[in-house]
Design a protein around this motif. Structure first.
Motif, PDB file in Angstrom:
ATOM      1  N   VAL A   1       0.862  -1.180   0.000  1.00  0.00           N
ATOM      2  CA  VAL A   1       0.000   0.000   0.000  1.00  0.00           C
ATOM      3  C   VAL A   1       0.898   1.230   0.000  1.00  0.00           C
ATOM      4  O   VAL A   1       1.762   1.378   0.870  1.00  0.00           O
ATOM      5  N   PRO A   2       0.737   2.129  -0.956  1.00  0.00           N
ATOM      6  CA  PRO A   2       1.629   3.289  -1.039  1.00  0.00           C
ATOM      7  C   PRO A   2       1.255   4.395  -0.062  1.00  0.00           C
ATOM      8  O   PRO A   2       0.137   4.441   0.458  1.00  0.00           O
TER       9      PRO A   2
ATOM     10  N   ILE B   1      -9.289  -2.700   2.399  1.00  0.00           N
ATOM     11  CA  ILE B   1      -7.917  -3.204   2.371  1.00  0.00           C
ATOM     12  C   ILE B   1      -7.294  -2.991   3.742  1.00  0.00           C
ATOM     13  O   ILE B   1      -7.332  -1.874   4.278  1.00  0.00           O
ATOM     14  N   VAL B   2      -6.756  -4.057   4.308  1.00  0.00           N
ATOM     15  CA  VAL B   2      -6.059  -3.981   5.596  1.00  0.00           C
ATOM     16  C   VAL B   2      -4.570  -4.160   5.312  1.00  0.00           C
ATOM     17  O   VAL B   2      -4.173  -5.099   4.605  1.00  0.00           O
ATOM     18  N   ALA B   3      -3.761  -3.259   5.856  1.00  0.00           N
ATOM     19  CA  ALA B   3      -2.308  -3.323   5.660  1.00  0.00           C
ATOM     20  C   ALA B   3      -1.605  -3.364   7.009  1.00  0.00           C
ATOM     21  O   ALA B   3      -2.116  -2.837   8.011  1.00  0.00           O
ATOM     22  N   ASP B   4      -0.425  -3.987   7.045  1.00  0.00           N
ATOM     23  CA  ASP B   4       0.372  -3.980   8.267  1.00  0.00           C
ATOM     24  C   ASP B   4       1.398  -2.857   8.189  1.00  0.00           C
ATOM     25  O   ASP B   4       1.410  -2.068   7.235  1.00  0.00           O
TER      26      ASP B   4
ATOM     27  N   SER C   1       4.423  -2.824   7.491  1.00  0.00           N
ATOM     28  CA  SER C   1       5.355  -2.907   6.356  1.00  0.00           C
ATOM     29  C   SER C   1       4.664  -2.520   5.058  1.00  0.00           C
ATOM     30  O   SER C   1       5.270  -2.574   3.990  1.00  0.00           O
ATOM     31  N   ALA C   2       3.370  -2.158   5.152  1.00  0.00           N
ATOM     32  CA  ALA C   2       2.538  -1.759   4.005  1.00  0.00           C
ATOM     33  C   ALA C   2       2.063  -2.942   3.183  1.00  0.00           C
ATOM     34  O   ALA C   2       1.477  -2.765   2.120  1.00  0.00           O
ATOM     35  N   ALA C   3       2.283  -4.162   3.691  1.00  0.00           N
ATOM     36  CA  ALA C   3       1.786  -5.350   2.991  1.00  0.00           C
ATOM     37  C   ALA C   3       0.289  -5.497   3.213  1.00  0.00           C
ATOM     38  O   ALA C   3      -0.215  -5.219   4.308  1.00  0.00           O
ATOM     39  N   GLN C   4      -0.418  -5.924   2.184  1.00  0.00           N
ATOM     40  CA  GLN C   4      -1.859  -6.141   2.299  1.00  0.00           C
ATOM     41  C   GLN C   4      -2.118  -7.493   2.974  1.00  0.00           C
ATOM     42  O   GLN C   4      -1.701  -8.526   2.468  1.00  0.00           O
ATOM     43  N   ILE C   5      -2.831  -7.470   4.106  1.00  0.00           N
ATOM     44  CA  ILE C   5      -3.137  -8.728   4.801  1.00  0.00           C
ATOM     45  C   ILE C   5      -4.594  -9.123   4.616  1.00  0.00           C
ATOM     46  O   ILE C   5      -4.993 -10.212   4.982  1.00  0.00           O
ATOM     47  N   TYR C   6      -5.387  -8.196   4.066  1.00  0.00           N
ATOM     48  CA  TYR C   6      -6.764  -8.525   3.663  1.00  0.00           C
ATOM     49  C   TYR C   6      -7.199  -7.540   2.598  1.00  0.00           C
ATOM     50  O   TYR C   6      -6.889  -6.350   2.674  1.00  0.00           O
ATOM     51  N   ARG C   7      -7.937  -8.046   1.591  1.00  0.00           N
ATOM     52  CA  ARG C   7      -8.593  -7.190   0.612  1.00  0.00           C
ATOM     53  C   ARG C   7      -9.881  -7.885   0.189  1.00  0.00           C
ATOM     54  O   ARG C   7      -9.889  -9.072  -0.155  1.00  0.00           O
ATOM     55  N   GLY C   8     -10.998  -7.168   0.270  1.00  0.00           N
ATOM     56  CA  GLY C   8     -12.263  -7.776  -0.086  1.00  0.00           C
ATOM     57  C   GLY C   8     -13.426  -6.853   0.247  1.00  0.00           C
ATOM     58  O   GLY C   8     -13.236  -5.718   0.687  1.00  0.00           O
ATOM     59  N   SER C   9     -14.646  -7.369   0.059  1.00  0.00           N
ATOM     60  CA  SER C   9     -15.858  -6.556   0.239  1.00  0.00           C
ATOM     61  C   SER C   9     -16.519  -6.734   1.598  1.00  0.00           C
ATOM     62  O   SER C   9     -17.565  -6.147   1.850  1.00  0.00           O
ATOM     63  N   SER C  10     -15.929  -7.531   2.483  1.00  0.00           N
ATOM     64  CA  SER C  10     -16.542  -7.805   3.780  1.00  0.00           C
ATOM     65  C   SER C  10     -15.867  -7.007   4.889  1.00  0.00           C
ATOM     66  O   SER C  10     -14.692  -7.236   5.201  1.00  0.00           O
TER      67      SER C  10
END
Length: 333
Positions: free
Chosen positions: A198-199, A303-306, A308-317
């Motif tokens: 995630v930027p 979108i959930v990021a940690d 380190s900016a890594a995506q740990i969840y992406r979706g519509s829920s």
């Protein structure tokens, strides 16, 4: 005589399309038509009077038009171009049953929506996509198929099916102004960039200032890509408030990014609402260059990021997003 014929031809040229409607329950609300033409997003609005409204726009070639109320309630999805005289009839308490006339493509779209009302209401991705796959297979040459794919197909987890279905549509069905940025987003979803970091982003917020979103400044971050539908926002807002009451800013931060067609409708959707998280607006959010690498396929989306900016969840829920956040923020982690 030749000059007279040329003058008559010029005067009779169809320079606009019209949309009229009579929807019980709309009252005096503002009706908004949003469509793509000449490479950009256009917006036309008109107040209804006792549920009756009329507006017009210009589109020199077939385009996708979404008709909605100012609170985000969708009334219809249509394919229109200059010369069309679109007509709507229905009841606001039955939004999936609104009838649309004016051309065969728009009538077909309304018919599909009516037949799949339950799946749409439940946001049942499997049922929606299965129905669309069947429809597209039987209507490869229809612009209605393209409009339905762009408006209703749920791409997450079905990216390859979406790519296949778009691929079997005839060239004439895939009108440029109907496809919009769907194929670009889909292409991004099929690439690894959809799960890239995630930027750092610069976003326009409700206090008329530009804020910086930096995922590295807290343990977890939540990006909420939202419509200006008050009901949808309230439901998500309750979940975010609970997180803010539980975790300090160093561990959790949320940013809401609105997909409203303009800043005025976005601000109206915020009236009377309070939030402890930042609420921002990005014009044409899904197509915005600053956010494009996130490949947001539809609204709402989370979108959930940690840190380190890594995506740990992406979706519509939102429930799944909250679960990912709470798992990450357990005391022993």
């Amino acid at each position: 005589m030749l000059c007279a014929l040329l003058l008559l031809s010029a005067c009779s040229k169809k320079r606009h399309f019209s949309v009229t409607g009579d929807i019980e329950g709309v009252g005096s609300q503002l009706v908004i038509a949003t469509y793509y033409t000449a490479g950009g997003l256009k917006r036309v609005s008109s107040p209804a009077i006792d549920g009756k409204f009329s507006l017009r726009g210009e589109a020199t070639r077939p385009t996708l038009l979404t008709l909605a109320l100012s609170d985000g309630t969708r009334l219809a999805t249509m394919v229109v171009e200059n010369g069309n005289k679109m007509e709507l009839q229905g009841d606001l308490t039955k939004p999936y049953e609104i009838e649309v006339g004016g051309n065969s493509e728009s009538s077909d779209i309304a018919s599909w929506v009516r037949d799949n009302a339950q799946a749409l209401q439940n946001r049942d991705a499997a049922a929606i996509n299965s129905s669309l796959a069947e429809w597209v297979g039987r209507h490869k040459g229809s612009k209605a198929s393209t409009a339905l794919m762009v408006s209703y197909f749920q791409t997450e987890g079905y990216e390859h099916l979406a790519d296949s279905l778009m691929g079997i549509l005839s060239q004439s069905a895939r009108a440029q102004d109907i496809v919009q940025n769907f194929t670009g987003v889909l292409s991004a979803q099929l690439q690894t960039t959809a799960s890239a970091q995630v930027p750092v982003m610069y976003l326009y917020d409700a206090s008329d200032s530009v804020i910086t979103f930096n995922p590295h400044l807290q343990k977890t971050s939540l990006l909420c890509f939202m419509p200006d539908d008050r009901t949808a926002r309230d439901s998500v807002g309750r979940q975010i408030r609970n997180l803010y009451h539980t975790y300090p800013a160093s561990r959790f931060r949320a940013v809401e990014i609105s997909s409203a067609s303009d800043s005025a409708s976005w601000r109206r959707s915020l009236e009377g609402d309070s939030a402890s998280w930042r609420r921002t607006w990005a014009p044409a959010t899904v197509a915005s260059m600053s956010l494009r690498k996130l490949a947001v396929p539809r609204i709402p989306f989370f979108i959930v990021a940690d840190s380190s900016a890594a995506q740990i969840y992406r979706g519509s829920s939102i429930k799944s997003a909250v679960a990912a956040i709470e798992s990450r923020l357990k005391p022993n982690k």
